[in-house]
Design an enzyme around this catalytic site. Structure first.
Site, PDB file in Angstrom:
ATOM      1  N   LEU A  33       0.229  -0.790  -0.063  1.00  0.00           N
ATOM      2  CA  LEU A  33       0.018   0.085  -0.004  1.00  0.00           C
ATOM      3  C   LEU A  33       0.696   1.478   0.200  1.00  0.00           C
ATOM      4  CD1 LEU A  33      -2.867  -1.159   2.666  1.00  0.00           C
ATOM      5  CD2 LEU A  33      -2.631  -1.416   0.375  1.00  0.00           C
ATOM      6  N   HIS A  37      -3.546   4.124  -1.993  1.00  0.00           N
ATOM      7  CA  HIS A  37      -4.646   3.401  -1.141  1.00  0.00           C
ATOM      8  C   HIS A  37      -5.267   3.743   0.139  1.00  0.00           C
ATOM      9  CE1 HIS A  37      -1.703   0.450  -3.066  1.00  0.00           C
ATOM     10  NE2 HIS A  37      -3.078   0.564  -3.942  1.00  0.00           N
ATOM     11  N   GLY A 149      -9.576   3.078  -7.613  1.00  0.00           N
ATOM     12  CA  GLY A 149      -8.306   5.043  -7.690  1.00  0.00           C
ATOM     13  C   GLY A 149      -8.698   4.668  -9.733  1.00  0.00           C
ATOM     14  N   LYS A 151      -6.279   6.420 -11.327  1.00  0.00           N
ATOM     15  CA  LYS A 151      -4.988   5.925 -11.879  1.00  0.00           C
ATOM     16  C   LYS A 151      -5.772   4.432 -13.075  1.00  0.00           C
ATOM     17  CE  LYS A 151      -1.826   3.417 -10.845  1.00  0.00           C
ATOM     18  NZ  LYS A 151      -1.532   2.376 -11.641  1.00  0.00           N
TER      19      LYS A 151
END
Length: 284
Positions: A33, A37, A149, A151
């Protein structure tokens, strides 16, 4: 914080919360993480009464030539971070718990079209593995909301599509990408980069931004992509793909589309990095 690998324990706690009319947020991870996160956990705490996080390195989403065995496993450090962030339950199942029949006999979920393009074309079967494990974890935890996320934009869109298509009563929320000071998107795979490569890695974000700026100036998309690929190659990358898609559907762009996303993947040393930037066709 309760740490458990037992499905029954998760369900007992969720049942108790539900009986009180309380809500549950879920953050699925593969561990190792970073601040991205923890941002998901913090956002989850704002949106629900209880937060469950899972750590499971999912073998189904790795192909034979990928880094399953070498993927960083840092459970002690991860547990400390999650406890400090206020996670209530950490679910840490083994592959035997998740796939008791083995992968070959496992029922799976496949999201057509968008699961086969972009990263799906480079990593056949990857998103089948992602959709299957997320669906299984959703069934185990039964959350009201789940946070991912942005991303991993294609993954987010695939999970949203799966939830809609299968009528799952879950609100899937995308949380903005957390970046290093250089602009590099935080990722567990950044640990594969050497110090020198990490200095070069921010060029991926710069390349995506250059495409956005060019399109908003009215330049042709393909020319902008070609220029961006040259920028990446000069920085030591091997581009996988750079594409502009509809930001709401991830479909190919039409003339009527105004909300877009430039999405890309490129190799740098041992790492395969991905990133994306959402934008409006015409700058405000």
């Amino acid at each position: 914080m309760i740490t458990t690998s037992a499905i029954s324990t998760i369900r007992e706690h969720v049942k108790t919360w539900r009986s009180k009319g309380e809500t549950v947020a879920f953050v699925p991870t593969m561990g190792n993480l970073h601040q991205g996160h923890i941002t998901l956990v913090n956002e989850a705490k704002k949106r629900a009464d209880h937060v469950v996080v899972s750590i499971f390195v999912n073998p189904m989403q790795f192909s034979a030539n990928e880094d399953l065995d070498g993927y960083p496993r840092t459970l002690i450090q991860d547990s400390d971070k999650l406890m400090a962030a206020g996670t209530e339950i950490l679910f840490t199942p083994t592959p035997e718990i998740i796939y008791p029949k083995g992968l070959a006999q496992q029922t799976y979920i496949e999201v057509p079209e968008i699961g086969d393009e972009l990263c799906g074309a480079s990593r056949p079967g990857h998103f089948r593995g992602v959709a299957t494990i997320v669906a299984k974890l959703f069934n185990i935890v039964q959350p009201d909301i789940a946070l991912f996320g942005r991303k991993d934009f294609q993954q987010l869109m695939i999970i949203k599509t799966m939830v809609e298509d299968l009528s799952m009563p879950i609100d899937v929320i995308g949380v903005e990408t957390i970046r290093e000071q250089s602009g590099l998107a935080m990722s567990s795979r950044n640990g594969y980069l050497t110090i020198e490569e990490k200095h070069s890695a921010a060029t991926l974000k710069q390349a995506l931004d250059s495409i956005v700026n060019a399109i908003q100036r009215g330049e042709a998309t393909q020319q902008a992509i070609t220029t961006a690929k040259k920028l990446l190659i000069t920085a030591g990358f091997t581009p996988d793909y750079l594409e502009v898609r509809n930001a709401n559907t991830l479909r190919q762009v039409t003339a009527a589309d105004s909300e877009l996303v430039v999405i890309g993947a490129a190799y740098l040393g041992k790492a395969r990095l991905i990133d994306n930037v959402s934008f409006s066709r015409h700058s405000s």
